[in-house]
Design a protein around this motif. Structure first.
Motif, PDB file in Angstrom:
ATOM      1  N   VAL A  12       6.978   9.014 -16.529  1.00 43.37           N
ATOM      2  CA  VAL A  12       5.799   8.222 -16.909  1.00 43.37           C
ATOM      3  C   VAL A  12       6.229   6.842 -17.393  1.00 43.37           C
ATOM      4  N   ILE A  13       7.287   6.796 -18.184  1.00 41.24           N
ATOM      5  CA  ILE A  13       7.781   5.517 -18.702  1.00 41.24           C
ATOM      6  C   ILE A  13       8.268   4.630 -17.560  1.00 41.24           C
ATOM      7  N   VAL A  14       9.009   5.221 -16.621  1.00 44.89           N
ATOM      8  CA  VAL A  14       9.512   4.447 -15.483  1.00 44.89           C
ATOM      9  C   VAL A  14       8.353   3.853 -14.684  1.00 44.89           C
ATOM     10  N   GLN A  15       7.318   4.634 -14.456  1.00 48.77           N
ATOM     11  CA  GLN A  15       6.169   4.121 -13.707  1.00 48.77           C
ATOM     12  C   GLN A  15       5.466   3.009 -14.489  1.00 48.77           C
ATOM     13  N   LYS A  16       5.418   3.122 -15.801  1.00 55.67           N
ATOM     14  CA  LYS A  16       4.756   2.094 -16.613  1.00 55.67           C
ATOM     15  C   LYS A  16       5.541   0.775 -16.591  1.00 55.67           C
ATOM     16  N   VAL A  17       6.861   0.890 -16.652  1.00 54.08           N
ATOM     17  CA  VAL A  17       7.696  -0.312 -16.628  1.00 54.08           C
ATOM     18  C   VAL A  17       7.580  -1.015 -15.279  1.00 54.08           C
ATOM     19  N   GLY A  18       7.432  -0.235 -14.215  1.00 48.42           N
ATOM     20  CA  GLY A  18       7.220  -0.799 -12.880  1.00 48.42           C
ATOM     21  C   GLY A  18       8.411  -1.591 -12.387  1.00 48.42           C
ATOM     22  N   ARG A  19       8.167  -2.793 -11.904  1.00 43.57           N
ATOM     23  CA  ARG A  19       9.220  -3.615 -11.304  1.00 43.57           C
ATOM     24  C   ARG A  19       9.792  -4.640 -12.280  1.00 43.57           C
ATOM     25  N   ALA A  20       9.674  -4.372 -13.554  1.00 45.75           N
ATOM     26  CA  ALA A  20      10.035  -5.385 -14.549  1.00 45.75           C
ATOM     27  C   ALA A  20      11.517  -5.727 -14.569  1.00 45.75           C
ATOM     28  N   SER A  21      12.363  -4.778 -14.248  1.00 46.85           N
ATOM     29  CA  SER A  21      13.806  -5.026 -14.344  1.00 46.85           C
ATOM     30  C   SER A  21      14.497  -4.215 -13.256  1.00 46.85           C
ATOM     31  N   THR A  22      14.682  -4.800 -12.103  1.00 47.72           N
ATOM     32  CA  THR A  22      15.046  -4.042 -10.905  1.00 47.72           C
ATOM     33  C   THR A  22      16.334  -3.241 -11.025  1.00 47.72           C
ATOM     34  N   ALA A  23      17.441  -3.861 -11.428  1.00 48.00           N
ATOM     35  CA  ALA A  23      18.721  -3.147 -11.468  1.00 48.00           C
ATOM     36  C   ALA A  23      18.693  -2.015 -12.493  1.00 48.00           C
ATOM     37  N   ARG A  24      18.239  -2.336 -13.691  1.00 47.44           N
ATOM     38  CA  ARG A  24      18.204  -1.322 -14.744  1.00 47.44           C
ATOM     39  C   ARG A  24      17.184  -0.229 -14.405  1.00 47.44           C
ATOM     40  N   LEU A  25      16.055  -0.637 -13.853  1.00 43.51           N
ATOM     41  CA  LEU A  25      15.013   0.327 -13.492  1.00 43.51           C
ATOM     42  C   LEU A  25      15.515   1.315 -12.454  1.00 43.51           C
ATOM     43  N   ARG A  26      16.226   0.815 -11.450  1.00 39.45           N
ATOM     44  CA  ARG A  26      16.744   1.711 -10.418  1.00 39.45           C
ATOM     45  C   ARG A  26      17.790   2.665 -11.009  1.00 39.45           C
ATOM     46  N   ARG A  27      18.602   2.170 -11.922  1.00 37.05           N
ATOM     47  CA  ARG A  27      19.621   3.026 -12.532  1.00 37.05           C
ATOM     48  C   ARG A  27      18.977   4.153 -13.340  1.00 37.05           C
ATOM     49  N   VAL A  28      17.953   3.820 -14.126  1.00 35.87           N
ATOM     50  CA  VAL A  28      17.261   4.838 -14.915  1.00 35.87           C
ATOM     51  C   VAL A  28      16.502   5.795 -14.007  1.00 35.87           C
ATOM     52  N   SER A  29      15.902   5.259 -12.952  1.00 35.03           N
ATOM     53  CA  SER A  29      15.156   6.110 -12.014  1.00 35.03           C
ATOM     54  C   SER A  29      16.067   7.146 -11.375  1.00 35.03           C
ATOM     55  N   GLU A  30      17.277   6.736 -11.055  1.00 33.25           N
ATOM     56  CA  GLU A  30      18.219   7.675 -10.441  1.00 33.25           C
ATOM     57  C   GLU A  30      18.625   8.776 -11.416  1.00 33.25           C
ATOM     58  N   LEU A  31      18.659   8.461 -12.708  1.00 30.91           N
ATOM     59  CA  LEU A  31      19.020   9.465 -13.703  1.00 30.91           C
ATOM     60  C   LEU A  31      17.999  10.596 -13.771  1.00 30.91           C
ATOM     61  N   ILE A  32      16.725  10.264 -13.531  1.00 30.53           N
ATOM     62  CA  ILE A  32      15.679  11.291 -13.614  1.00 30.53           C
ATOM     63  C   ILE A  32      15.180  11.720 -12.243  1.00 30.53           C
ATOM     64  N   GLY A  33      15.720  11.119 -11.166  1.00 29.84           N
ATOM     65  CA  GLY A  33      15.299  11.518  -9.827  1.00 29.84           C
ATOM     66  C   GLY A  33      13.893  11.091  -9.506  1.00 29.84           C
ATOM     67  N   ALA A  34      13.439   9.959 -10.083  1.00 35.00           N
ATOM     68  CA  ALA A  34      12.079   9.468  -9.830  1.00 35.00           C
ATOM     69  C   ALA A  34      12.147   8.140  -9.108  1.00 35.00           C
ATOM     70  N   ALA A  35      11.108   7.837  -8.364  1.00 33.25           N
ATOM     71  CA  ALA A  35      11.052   6.564  -7.650  1.00 33.25           C
ATOM     72  C   ALA A  35      10.389   5.508  -8.508  1.00 33.25           C
ATOM     73  N   PRO A  36      10.929   4.287  -8.555  1.00 23.72           N
ATOM     74  CA  PRO A  36      10.230   3.204  -9.235  1.00 23.72           C
ATOM     75  C   PRO A  36       8.884   2.958  -8.563  1.00 23.72           C
ATOM     76  N   ALA A  37       7.960   2.366  -9.288  1.00 25.66           N
ATOM     77  CA  ALA A  37       6.636   2.099  -8.738  1.00 25.66           C
ATOM     78  C   ALA A  37       6.739   1.312  -7.448  1.00 25.66           C
ATOM     79  N   GLY A  38       6.013   1.752  -6.439  1.00 22.19           N
ATOM     80  CA  GLY A  38       5.998   1.069  -5.164  1.00 22.19           C
ATOM     81  C   GLY A  38       7.122   1.423  -4.239  1.00 22.19           C
TER      82      GLY A  38
END
Length: 412
Positions: free
Chosen positions: A373-399
């Motif tokens: 839920v947090i990853v989806q809320k953050v959205g595309r705000a910080s691409t490199a960090r967002l992708r790294r965190v998304s991979e940790l939980i196996g979730a796709a960034p928004a879009g």
């Protein structure tokens, strides 16, 4: 993101096998030949007997392998094995079936095992806690059968504790039917123990199951009743009574916040803070931990749920040390803190908080929905960090559609 039914049967077998089990391992577990397992994963040949053996080894229903229903979120092979064993223990115990090789432990030994179970649970080691809880159920049953009518009350208390722990693990692991069954058996055992405190603890546990099952009005009514039933006189209350009462009113505040009832949530938080202040430090009793830090960190989550971001951030700034909390409580606070930061558009800070918790407690995080839920809320705000965190939980960034489900990422 592909749906579970979009994969072929062979791909689903490979996903369920995961990175921890090789094809040769699966062949040995099932008694099938390695070529048979390889052919099944390549969609070349899959007979019904082979399918049944694979389903049993992978701890899933045949319908999951065939794509008719999806596996539970983030469940790995060890998770499924634990839940199958725990389910057998709960249902066998309910009809009086005990393991043949078990002997009746003493009450002292049971208390030690119970403490170990809760220690694992509050560290966030839910799979291990579930495995120990399954064994503890059998031991509690054997102890009960060894008692006379005059000494059975205490033994029924251990049985109630064992069922309650099983219900908690099942609820966190997403096995809602098992959670309902276990908490129902816990209530019966607590009634036979004639222990008001245990009955209130079980009722609070049922309220938590209702909460996760989106039965909010029932959850709030039960949480409120449980708190009232054990409200102590502060001038004479023991630490154990304050732990139980504080954790109950804390939970009532959580449920009220989920219903958007700011007045009730504020009232229960006030009682929670007063109880914590009276205690002066964190104490453990009845399978839970409570004190002033617990009261404040839980208030962060309550204010986040109510959309009161400013209050949540003010509380966060006042919290200097959470080392006295259990591992699971610290992790949950980190999630609430990350959500508050995301709501305040402090996206980089939110991702930093989230990533730190995910790296520190990956096993705990697998059974939580809030990181996604947090990853989806953050959205595309910080691409490199967002992708790294998304991979940790196996979730796709928004879009994004480039990520597979958490279970799929380990094998494809």
């Amino acid at each position: 993101m592909p749906r579970w039914s979009d994969y072929t049967t062979g791909e689903r077998i490979k996903i369920l096998r995961g990175k921890g089990i090789r094809q040769s391992d699966l062949a040995e577990i099932t008694g099938l030949s390695l070529p048979t397992v390889q052919q099944a994963e390549q969609d070349k040949r899959l007979t019904l007997p082979t399918l049944m053996k694979l389903a049993a080894a992978l701890r899933v229903d045949i319908s999951v392998i065939l794509g008719q229903q999806g596996p539970r979120r983030a469940m790995e092979h060890a998770d499924r094995t634990t839940m199958r064993d725990l389910s057998c223990a709960v249902h066998d115990m309910a009809v009086g079936l005990l393991p043949e090789d078990i002997s009746a432990p003493s009450a002292v030994e049971l208390r030690q095992t119970l403490d170990r179970c809760w220690e694992l649970y509050w560290k966030g080691n839910y799979v291990e806690a579930g495995a120990v809880a399954a064994l503890f159920l059998g031991e509690a049953g054997a102890h009960l059968h060894a008692q006379s009518a005059d000494t059975a009350s205490e033994a029924w208390g251990f049985v109630a504790d064992a069922y309650r722990l099983a219900a908690y693990v099942a609820n966190l692991m997403g096995s809602r039917d098992l959670a309902y069954a276990a908490i129902g058996h816990a209530q019966n055992a607590a009634d036979r123990a004639a222990d008001d405190m245990r009955s209130a603890l079980v009722s609070s546990g049922r309220s938590w199951i209702y909460l996760r099952d989106a039965r909010l009005p029932e959850a709030l009514a039960l949480a409120e009743k449980s708190a009232v039933d054990i409200e102590p006189r502060f001038s004479k209350a023991t630490v154990n009574q304050l732990v139980a009462y504080g954790s109950h009113v804390n939970f009532a505040a959580v449920v009220a916040s989920r219903m958007g009832d700011k007045d009730k949530a504020a009232n229960y938080l006030s009682q929670s803070h007063a109880t914590g202040a009276r205690m002066g430090a964190e104490y453990r009793a009845h399978g839970t931990l409570f004190g002033p830090v617990s009261a404040t960190t839980q208030a962060v989550g309550v204010n986040v749920a109510l959309g009161q971001t400013g209050k949540a951030l003010a509380l966060i700034s006042s919290i200097k040390d959470v080392s006295t909390l259990s591992g699971a409580a610290r992790n949950r606070y980190a999630m609430d803190k990350a959500m508050a930061q995301a709501d305040a558009k402090m996206f980089d800070a939110s991702l930093d908080t989230l990533e730190e918790a995910l790296v520190a407690a990956p096993a705990w995080a697998r059974h939580q929905a809030l990181p996604s839920v947090i990853v989806q809320k953050v959205g595309r705000a910080s691409t490199a960090r967002l992708r790294r965190v998304s991979e940790l939980i196996g979730a796709a960034p928004a879009g994004s559609s480039s990520f597979l489900p958490a279970t799929a990422k380990t094998a494809l």
